[in-house]
Enzyme design. Structure first.
Site, PDB file in Angstrom:
ATOM      1  N   LEU A 122      26.948-130.182   4.422  1.00  0.00           N
ATOM      2  CA  LEU A 122      27.990-129.182   4.161  1.00  0.00           C
ATOM      3  C   LEU A 122      27.446-127.976   3.397  1.00  0.00           C
ATOM      4  O   LEU A 122      28.009-126.893   3.450  1.00  0.00           O
ATOM      5  CB  LEU A 122      29.137-129.815   3.357  1.00  0.00           C
ATOM      6  CG  LEU A 122      29.830-131.019   3.999  1.00  0.00           C
ATOM      7  CD1 LEU A 122      30.842-131.620   3.038  1.00  0.00           C
ATOM      8  CD2 LEU A 122      30.507-130.614   5.305  1.00  0.00           C
ATOM      9  N   GLY A 123      26.348-128.183   2.658  1.00  0.00           N
ATOM     10  CA  GLY A 123      25.774-127.089   1.880  1.00  0.00           C
ATOM     11  C   GLY A 123      24.525-127.567   1.162  1.00  0.00           C
ATOM     12  O   GLY A 123      24.216-128.753   1.141  1.00  0.00           O
ATOM     13  N   ALA A 124      23.787-126.609   0.570  1.00  0.00           N
ATOM     14  CA  ALA A 124      22.552-126.970  -0.125  1.00  0.00           C
ATOM     15  C   ALA A 124      22.344-126.074  -1.333  1.00  0.00           C
ATOM     16  O   ALA A 124      22.794-124.920  -1.352  1.00  0.00           O
ATOM     17  CB  ALA A 124      21.358-126.860   0.824  1.00  0.00           C
ATOM     18  N   GLY A 125      21.670-126.612  -2.363  1.00  0.00           N
ATOM     19  CA  GLY A 125      21.346-125.854  -3.559  1.00  0.00           C
ATOM     20  C   GLY A 125      19.887-126.032  -3.915  1.00  0.00           C
ATOM     21  O   GLY A 125      19.096-126.529  -3.101  1.00  0.00           O
ATOM     22  N   TYR A 144      18.476-128.075  -6.120  1.00  0.00           N
ATOM     23  CA  TYR A 144      18.052-129.451  -6.357  1.00  0.00           C
ATOM     24  C   TYR A 144      18.852-130.463  -5.564  1.00  0.00           C
ATOM     25  O   TYR A 144      18.644-131.658  -5.715  1.00  0.00           O
ATOM     26  CB  TYR A 144      18.192-129.804  -7.845  1.00  0.00           C
ATOM     27  CG  TYR A 144      17.594-128.791  -8.774  1.00  0.00           C
ATOM     28  CD1 TYR A 144      16.216-128.651  -8.881  1.00  0.00           C
ATOM     29  CD2 TYR A 144      18.405-127.957  -9.552  1.00  0.00           C
ATOM     30  CE1 TYR A 144      15.664-127.718  -9.729  1.00  0.00           C
ATOM     31  CE2 TYR A 144      17.857-127.022 -10.403  1.00  0.00           C
ATOM     32  CZ  TYR A 144      16.485-126.906 -10.491  1.00  0.00           C
ATOM     33  OH  TYR A 144      15.935-125.970 -11.326  1.00  0.00           O
ATOM     34  N   VAL A 158      24.710-131.182  -0.187  1.00  0.00           N
ATOM     35  CA  VAL A 158      26.046-131.778  -0.121  1.00  0.00           C
ATOM     36  C   VAL A 158      26.305-132.253   1.300  1.00  0.00           C
ATOM     37  O   VAL A 158      26.155-131.488   2.252  1.00  0.00           O
ATOM     38  CB  VAL A 158      27.136-130.776  -0.554  1.00  0.00           C
ATOM     39  CG1 VAL A 158      28.516-131.416  -0.442  1.00  0.00           C
ATOM     40  CG2 VAL A 158      26.887-130.297  -1.976  1.00  0.00           C
ATOM     41  N   ASP A 198      30.090-121.106 -15.088  1.00  0.00           N
ATOM     42  CA  ASP A 198      29.534-120.599 -13.823  1.00  0.00           C
ATOM     43  C   ASP A 198      30.642-120.318 -12.818  1.00  0.00           C
ATOM     44  O   ASP A 198      30.530-120.660 -11.641  1.00  0.00           O
ATOM     45  CB  ASP A 198      28.530-121.605 -13.251  1.00  0.00           C
ATOM     46  CG  ASP A 198      27.626-120.984 -12.177  1.00  0.00           C
ATOM     47  OD1 ASP A 198      27.465-119.741 -12.190  1.00  0.00           O
ATOM     48  OD2 ASP A 198      27.088-121.736 -11.344  1.00  0.00           O
TER      49      ASP A 198
END
Length: 358
Positions: free
Chosen positions: A23-26, A28, A31, A140
């Protein structure tokens, strides 16, 4: 004297979830969609790579502590359902927000008015006030961390990503001194490192409100240094005039009172909720803001993508390490082992503190 080992081996449990699409990435983590094997209910699993997080494990423990304190307490806060770990990864299982990010949703709308922006800010501020009442500062807040629960028009807006949040002692103010957050949404006191607290979230609400009404942020500059200098001086304007001609004086006043340099004179979250911009009924003859907002947002997104690419190329030429702030997802995908492989082993280690009940 007890014969028990001071460090008992972690409890091994069978897998309770099956992971699916990304669904998504950051920097570290990644998701993934996941389903609880017994109940068939779908959730989102934040998969955190232990190796990449080495030395930063406290960030994950902190995020879990924050979510445990506020989960299921407010309809506009993402709920933590479960957490556990395997040999390679940590997992945070939360509500599955399928409605998408805030600004993407706005850009897909057929029309968009000041009253829509006010409703979005009211929902976000209500959740922020709840966090502050429970001694938590998010640190944030930005449009990317505001997600809709479902695709429906009346879906709840959710505050997500509590990785930088902190639990504070009662009314202590000068507690936090670490520089954190996303530069364009950070309050002056964060840069000054003189101590900061709950007022930083209200400053971020002011930046988000400005952004929702015109499609660009108030302190958008060519370099991070220029952006920081603008923030420290609260150097922003409601310009160009034609972009702001349909925005009310109440909306501008709300932004000014959120973007007050002195945190002790800034509105609190509860005071902000009582501001006329959020508490008064809007005129029925409002102008559609979508054309201006969408045009400005897309133009700046294209510009910043080009700038990020140039910076990345320069870093590669210098032989340096890629900055985690750049939007380069492939390296995250490569470094984060797919939990599906671990699921097949059927072995999950129970972390300190145990599993949360369903």
């Amino acid at each position: 004297m007890s014969s028990q080992s001071p460090n008992p081996k972690p409890q091994v449990q069978p897998c309770r979830y099956k992971t699916g699409k990304v669904l998504g990435a950051g920097s570290y983590s990644v998701v993934k969609e996941c389903v609880h094997i017994d109940t068939g209910r779908y959730y989102a699993a934040k998969v955190i790579n232990k190796r990449l997080m080495a030395g930063r494990e406290h960030m994950v423990r902190n995020e879990i502590a924050v979510l445990k304190r506020v989960s299921m307490g407010h309809q506009n806060i993402l709920t933590l359902v479960d957490y556990f770990e395997t040999m390679n990864n940590l997992y945070l299982v939360t509500d599955l927000a399928l409605g998408g990010e805030l600004f993407d949703r706005i850009c897909r709308k057929g029309s968009y008015y000041e009253s829509d922006a006010a409703e979005l800010i009211r929902s976000t501020l209500s959740a922020v006030a709840y966090l502050h009442d429970h001694g938590i500062v998010h640190r944030d807040l930005k449009p990317e961390n505001l997600l809709f629960r479902t695709p429906e028009d009346n879906a709840d807006l959710l505050i997500a990503d509590f990785g930088l949040s902190r639990i504070m002692d009662e009314e202590q103010f000068h507690v936090l001194t670490t520089t954190c957050g996303t530069p364009g949404y950070m309050a002056p006191e964060i840069f000054k490192k003189t101590g900061h607290g709950k007022p930083v979230d209200v400053w971020a609400i002011g930046v988000i409100t400005y952004f929702l009404l015109c499609g660009y942020t108030p302190f958008d500059r060519d370099t991070n240094l220029e952006e920081m200098q603008a923030i420290l001086a609260a150097d922003y304007k409601f310009e160009p005039a034609d972009y702001w001609q349909d925005v009310s004086n109440n909306a501008r006043d709300f932004i000014r009172k959120c973007l007050t340099i002195d945190p002790t004179k800034r509105l609190t979250a509860h005071q902000a909720l009582q501001h006329p911009f959020l508490s008064e009924d809007k005129e029925e003859t409002q102008a559609d803001l979508l054309p201006v907002v969408k045009k400005n947002f897309n133009a700046r997104r294209t510009l910043h993508a080009a700038i990020d690419t140039i910076r990345a190329i320069n870093k590669l030429r210098e032989g340096g390490v890629m900055d985690g702030a750049l939007s380069i997802a492939p390296e995250t995908q490569k470094d984060t082992p797919a939990p599906q492989n671990e699921t097949n082993t059927g072995l999950w280690r129970k972390p300190t503190g145990g599993l949360m009940k369903q």
